[in-house]
Design an enzyme around this catalytic site. Sequence first.
Site, PDB file in Angstrom:
ATOM      1  N   VAL A 477      46.845  34.349  -5.665  1.00 11.81           N
ATOM      2  CA  VAL A 477      46.455  33.134  -6.373  1.00 11.81           C
ATOM      3  C   VAL A 477      47.425  32.864  -7.524  1.00 11.81           C
ATOM      4  O   VAL A 477      47.884  31.740  -7.719  1.00 11.81           O
ATOM      5  CB  VAL A 477      45.012  33.263  -6.909  1.00 11.81           C
ATOM      6  N   THR A 556      43.333  38.237 -12.017  1.00  7.93           N
ATOM      7  CA  THR A 556      43.152  39.532 -11.367  1.00  7.93           C
ATOM      8  C   THR A 556      41.696  39.629 -10.924  1.00  7.93           C
ATOM      9  O   THR A 556      40.892  38.743 -11.191  1.00  7.93           O
ATOM     10  CB  THR A 556      43.381  40.694 -12.353  1.00  7.93           C
ATOM     11  N   LYS A 580      35.801  37.296 -11.645  1.00  9.59           N
ATOM     12  CA  LYS A 580      34.365  37.051 -11.824  1.00  9.59           C
ATOM     13  C   LYS A 580      33.674  38.148 -12.615  1.00  9.59           C
ATOM     14  O   LYS A 580      32.500  38.032 -12.913  1.00  9.59           O
ATOM     15  CB  LYS A 580      33.677  37.044 -10.457  1.00  9.59           C
ATOM     16  N   VAL A 610      33.047  30.410  -8.673  1.00  8.65           N
ATOM     17  CA  VAL A 610      32.130  29.952  -7.627  1.00  8.65           C
ATOM     18  C   VAL A 610      32.771  28.803  -6.868  1.00  8.65           C
ATOM     19  O   VAL A 610      33.083  27.771  -7.454  1.00  8.65           O
ATOM     20  CB  VAL A 610      30.788  29.469  -8.237  1.00  8.65           C
ATOM     21  N   ALA A 612      35.771  28.457  -5.429  1.00  9.25           N
ATOM     22  CA  ALA A 612      37.190  28.176  -5.708  1.00  9.25           C
ATOM     23  C   ALA A 612      37.328  26.921  -6.562  1.00  9.25           C
ATOM     24  O   ALA A 612      36.742  26.848  -7.630  1.00  9.25           O
ATOM     25  CB  ALA A 612      37.988  28.084  -4.408  1.00  9.25           C
ATOM     26  N   LEU A 614      36.172  23.973  -6.077  1.00  9.92           N
ATOM     27  CA  LEU A 614      35.089  22.983  -6.008  1.00  9.92           C
ATOM     28  C   LEU A 614      34.435  22.836  -7.376  1.00  9.92           C
ATOM     29  O   LEU A 614      34.214  23.825  -8.064  1.00  9.92           O
ATOM     30  CB  LEU A 614      34.011  23.439  -5.018  1.00  9.92           C
ATOM     31  N   GLU A 668      38.005  38.801  -0.971  1.00  8.98           N
ATOM     32  CA  GLU A 668      38.333  39.480  -2.221  1.00  8.98           C
ATOM     33  C   GLU A 668      39.372  40.549  -1.862  1.00  8.98           C
ATOM     34  O   GLU A 668      39.447  40.971  -0.693  1.00  8.98           O
ATOM     35  CB  GLU A 668      37.082  40.179  -2.767  1.00  8.98           C
ATOM     36  N   LYS A 683      28.034  35.327  -7.522  1.00  7.51           N
ATOM     37  CA  LYS A 683      28.180  33.876  -7.700  1.00  7.51           C
ATOM     38  C   LYS A 683      26.852  33.204  -8.025  1.00  7.51           C
ATOM     39  O   LYS A 683      26.786  32.356  -8.914  1.00  7.51           O
ATOM     40  CB  LYS A 683      28.790  33.255  -6.441  1.00  7.51           C
TER      41      LYS A 683
END
Length: 815
Positions: A477, A556, A580, A610, A612, A614, A668, A683
Amino acid sequence: MQVLKFGGTSVASAENIAKSCDIGLRALENGPVVMVVSALGGTTDALIKAGRAAAEGNLAYQDILQELEQRHLTAAEELQLPPAPLDTATAVITDGFLELHRLCDGIASLQELSSRTLDRLVSYGELLSSQLVELHFHSFWLDTAWADARQLIRTNSRFGNAEVDIATTSRLVKEFQALHPGDSWIVPGFIAADAHGNTTTLGRGGSDYTAALLAAALDAEKLEIWTDVSGMMTADPRLVRSARPIARISYQEAMELSHFGAKVLYPPTIQPVMKRGIPLWIKNTFAPDDYGTLVEVAPPRAATVVQGISSIGNLTLLNLEGSGMVGIPGFSKRLFEALARERINVILITQSSSEHSICVGVNAQDAAPAQVAVDEEFATEIAAGRIEPLRPERDLAIVALVGENMKDHPGISGKLFGALGQNGVNIRAIAQGASEKNISTVIRAQDVRKAINVLHEAFFEATKKQVNLFILGPGNVGSKLLEQLARQQPHLLEKLGLQVRVVAIANSRHCLVDENGLDLTAWPEELAQASAQTLAEFKELIISRNLRNSIFVDVTANPATADIYADLLAKSVAVVACNKVAASSDYAHYAQLKSLSKEFNASYLFETNVGAALPVIGTLNDLTRSGDVVRRMEAVLSGTLNFVFNNYDGSRPFAEVVRQAQAEGYTEPDPRLDLSGTDVARKILILAREAGEVMEMADIKIEGFLPPACLEGDVEAFYAQMAAHEAHFKALYDAATSAGKRLKFVARYADGHAAVGLQQIASGHDLYDLRGKDNVVLFYTDRYVEQPLVVKGAGAGAEVTASGVFADIIRAARL
Ligand code: ADP
Ligand code: ASP
Ligand code: MG
């Protein structure tokens, strides 16, 4: 007459002297000139150093003098003077240095350097430079005279910073003029003499003042200060890169700016020319065609509310406090008299309206004598407990906004406090003159650069804001994010006025840093070779760089990084987390981060936790902020599980489909987090918390679908166990298909309870028709009762996740 003053850099070498003389020669078109010159740049400092070394008995003074002499001789040689003047120049320089050596030998043998001797010592800088300039100028213009400033400018005997006797000076200047009608003069700046003929000096930077005194005495048409910048600038150009020259400014404003640290003009310079209304120009010797700055009585109204920002370091605040002061007149008088007796200059004063305390700002070196003087003055009151002993606060600085327009504009202080507050710059004291030409804030010295830049942006660059990113974890990412940033930088600047710079990129081992912004194409190779750095060091780096609008970006999945957020937020560094761990850690930790974010005005954003990119958390926040209440949520939140169940139909082993999901970057880093349901549980926990629920991970019911054996051992064992249990997965699939349903891993929240688990979803249900790695969230709220508010779309993948992180960065930057 016109008076032109050339500063240290303007006469630092033969080449520069020639440039300065050209400027002087050109000015002759308008009549004779007076050229006041500083010492060759750096000479005064070097002479002081030599004197101090000599006083300590350190023979290094000889080398310093020798080096200086060589510099002067080289300048003389390179000026290409005709033979006779060259001989004169050489003789003047060698004689001068002979005297300097003798003077320093004397200092060394006495091991004492009085301020009187120091003045004599440093006077050679200007004496030599002015004679050199005169010899050069004279070879082009015969009607030239060298004038010894010690015979023109009369002062008292306060060596080091003598006070000028204006009347005598004026008379002496006129007498000299009478003896040299029509001549142009070359005059050493900075130096003068007392009534006994002792050499004195006018304070560091004092050549400007010499020029102003001559301009006033001669009632000159104009005074020009020729230096190495194109005018008085909106801020110190050494601190603020985007500082720009101020075209026109009033005497008052220029005086405020110079008093508060704009070194380009020595503060006392303005007074003599202002009194006579002599226009004062600040011009650049190295760009003579640049407009520069015109200082005058009534400049046209400036386009900006603030004219300039300046700063003074080395400040100590002295607080006089005590209940014994309230309502009793005479305390401030005694305080200031005590300070005045010690000749302590008070830079800033504030007093609370309760009269419980008076606070004065003084130069750091004056703090100790001030403390003694004041404590002595109030000894009786202190002994009686009515006043506290004086409390000094050190390592401070003043940052001042200057501008006459400020008085007509409300909200300036608000903007000032807002801009500083948002960057974690604590204001220790403020002072605003009733004239409102100046608003001064006292802050920590280490915050000056950041504060001035922040204020410069706020008041002069409404269209531009610099944002400094510290990115941790340039993996899947992270590297996509860096690509997107590189592509979007010009657009961000043009459309949003954001100058987004990546100051540091770090992975778990190395860290690449460039305070001016890293090159976003070359980083992969450079990072591999960059110096090693631990997480704690990375945190320290972010804090110690103390850059404005700093954002830490955690890309990370590392639990340890979540531990540094709190310290960063407390320093007003925004945190954008793709990770997260923090938002799903103990509720107390989550709540602490939220409250730090509020307290220190620094964003803490984690939209990509939560779904990505969105807008799930954003939507939820919008709902609750506008007064809606979330009653129920139902969601498919695992792009991974969706991908897996959408692609699994028994024709290929389940384990293989999972492997494909991992290879395509939908899982993940550890796929077990997805398959076990833990990631989905995190999430829904985050969503529940954002909806206002106080909830822990342990409160979430996880109905897993993996045979327990799959979760024992490492990732490879996990794949092997899944393969071994293929029949289990096939049975789950068949059961759903035979009922005409689809398998979805669903997260649910209602009435304070949350659960996640595999469900068979019938066609027609909002969760039924989800393709690929899509996520969907259904919000049932007081406003959305029957039909939920639905957010749906791709919920995994490096590219979209990176774009979500990007969006959070922009959100944090625009706060
Ligand atoms: P000179 O030797 O010509 O007298 P100084 O070094 O005394 O020059 O002053 C010029 C310097 O002042 C500039 O090079 C700049 O770095 C510094 N400076 C600080 N604040 C300002 C400002 N507001 N505008 C312009 N220059 C400033
Ligand atoms: N040479 C002196 C100094 O360095 C005076 C001046 O440059 O204005 O302070
Ligand atoms: Mg100067």
